[in-house]
Design a protein around this motif. Sequence first.
Motif, PDB file in Angstrom:
ATOM      1  N   VAL A  97       0.768  -1.124   0.038  1.00  0.00           N
ATOM      2  CA  VAL A  97       0.092   0.090   0.194  1.00  0.00           C
ATOM      3  C   VAL A  97       1.002   1.299  -0.028  1.00  0.00           C
ATOM      4  CG1 VAL A  97      -2.009  -1.343   0.976  1.00  0.00           C
ATOM      5  CG2 VAL A  97       0.001  -0.246   2.544  1.00  0.00           C
ATOM      6  N   GLY A  98       2.245   1.061   0.005  1.00  0.00           N
ATOM      7  CA  GLY A  98       2.809   2.243   0.100  1.00  0.00           C
ATOM      8  C   GLY A  98       2.530   3.111   1.531  1.00  0.00           C
ATOM      9  N   GLY A  99       2.967   4.398   1.459  1.00  0.00           N
ATOM     10  CA  GLY A  99       2.754   5.365   2.798  1.00  0.00           C
ATOM     11  C   GLY A  99       3.760   4.898   3.871  1.00  0.00           C
ATOM     12  N   ALA A 100       3.348   5.310   5.030  1.00  0.00           N
ATOM     13  CA  ALA A 100       3.952   5.008   6.269  1.00  0.00           C
ATOM     14  C   ALA A 100       3.063   3.940   7.057  1.00  0.00           C
ATOM     15  CB  ALA A 100       3.775   6.154   7.194  1.00  0.00           C
ATOM     16  N   SER A 157       2.004   1.525  10.261  1.00  0.00           N
ATOM     17  CA  SER A 157       1.085   1.820  11.431  1.00  0.00           C
ATOM     18  C   SER A 157       1.770   2.248  12.888  1.00  0.00           C
ATOM     19  CB  SER A 157       0.096   0.795  11.585  1.00  0.00           C
ATOM     20  OG  SER A 157      -0.668   0.525  10.622  1.00  0.00           O
ATOM     21  N   THR A 187      -0.479  -1.848   9.176  1.00  0.00           N
ATOM     22  CA  THR A 187       0.605  -1.707   8.008  1.00  0.00           C
ATOM     23  C   THR A 187       2.028  -1.662   8.299  1.00  0.00           C
ATOM     24  OG1 THR A 187      -1.072  -0.184   7.105  1.00  0.00           O
ATOM     25  CG2 THR A 187       1.216  -0.240   6.131  1.00  0.00           C
ATOM     26  N   PRO A 230       5.910  -1.127   8.226  1.00  0.00           N
ATOM     27  CA  PRO A 230       6.686  -0.232   7.738  1.00  0.00           C
ATOM     28  C   PRO A 230       7.941  -0.977   6.985  1.00  0.00           C
ATOM     29  CG  PRO A 230       7.069  -0.507   9.778  1.00  0.00           C
ATOM     30  CD  PRO A 230       6.096  -1.342   9.615  1.00  0.00           C
ATOM     31  N   ASP A 255      -0.988  -5.194   5.836  1.00  0.00           N
ATOM     32  CA  ASP A 255      -0.615  -4.653   4.606  1.00  0.00           C
ATOM     33  C   ASP A 255       1.029  -4.130   4.737  1.00  0.00           C
ATOM     34  OD1 ASP A 255      -3.046  -4.782   3.629  1.00  0.00           O
ATOM     35  OD2 ASP A 255      -3.704  -2.731   4.506  1.00  0.00           O
ATOM     36  N   THR A 265       4.240  -1.617   3.388  1.00  0.00           N
ATOM     37  CA  THR A 265       4.520  -0.356   2.842  1.00  0.00           C
ATOM     38  C   THR A 265       5.131  -0.583   1.553  1.00  0.00           C
ATOM     39  OG1 THR A 265       6.435   0.203   3.866  1.00  0.00           O
ATOM     40  CG2 THR A 265       4.238   1.100   4.916  1.00  0.00           C
ATOM     41  N   GLU A 266       5.936  -1.481   1.464  1.00  0.00           N
ATOM     42  CA  GLU A 266       6.993  -1.901   0.290  1.00  0.00           C
ATOM     43  C   GLU A 266       6.801  -3.230   0.135  1.00  0.00           C
ATOM     44  OE1 GLU A 266      10.598  -0.083   0.387  1.00  0.00           O
ATOM     45  OE2 GLU A 266       9.991   1.902   1.193  1.00  0.00           O
TER      46      GLU A 266
END
Length: 230
Positions: free
Chosen positions: A87-90, A92, A110, A112, A132, A134-135
């Motif tokens: 999902v990308g982003g930062a 949790s 999520t 990281p 999920d 991030t990468e």
Amino acid sequence: MTDDAVPDLRASDADREKVADILRDALAEGRLDMTEFEERLDATYRARTYGELAPITRDLPAPGVTAPVVSLSKEPAAGPGWSGRIVGGAGSSTWAVAVMSGFQRKGRWTMPRRFTCFAFWGGGEIDLREADFTEREVEINAVAIMGGVEVIVPFGVEVVVRGIGVMGGFDHREEGVPGEPGAPRVIVTGFAFWGGVGVQRKLTRAEKQRIREARRQEKLERRADCRELD
């Protein structure tokens, strides 16, 4: 290489997991009873070639009614659902500490790019089964001093362990299993002193529930059959 030689090609761990997933679905749908499921699953993990794997699922229809077969091509299809979990982003949460206590990261969260955790006379659990990412490649840096950290990953994820243990250790048993196409790669690093960092694969809660429901349904059907015989 001729087509006749293809069934003699050696199957990979990912090929065996693909067949095992089909068998789990068949059990949950009531197409196999528990005895048949266990017999076929045992045959799956004992299979060494495509020719041995193909007959195991030949009589099991996949969703959409098309009969599932083990692909004899070395070009795997993309794993279902993985693209939606990158999902990308930062993340949790990026760190956790347990000093004479414990911590958990589990459920829907999520992961990281890098998660750092420390356990001293305590323990922690990092559960990625419903997470999920991030990468596509993420790292867990775990430090366990007279404590322990447990990392739980879903089937289909590749695991690489690079941690160092002194009078302690890192679990390497899940290394060497190829990941599904598009699945994340989880790297476990860190340091363990009089402690340990474990890594294991487990079914998700939904998968466990499906199997329990299939077993319950099978018991009900057996009882119904017994009543009819009486």
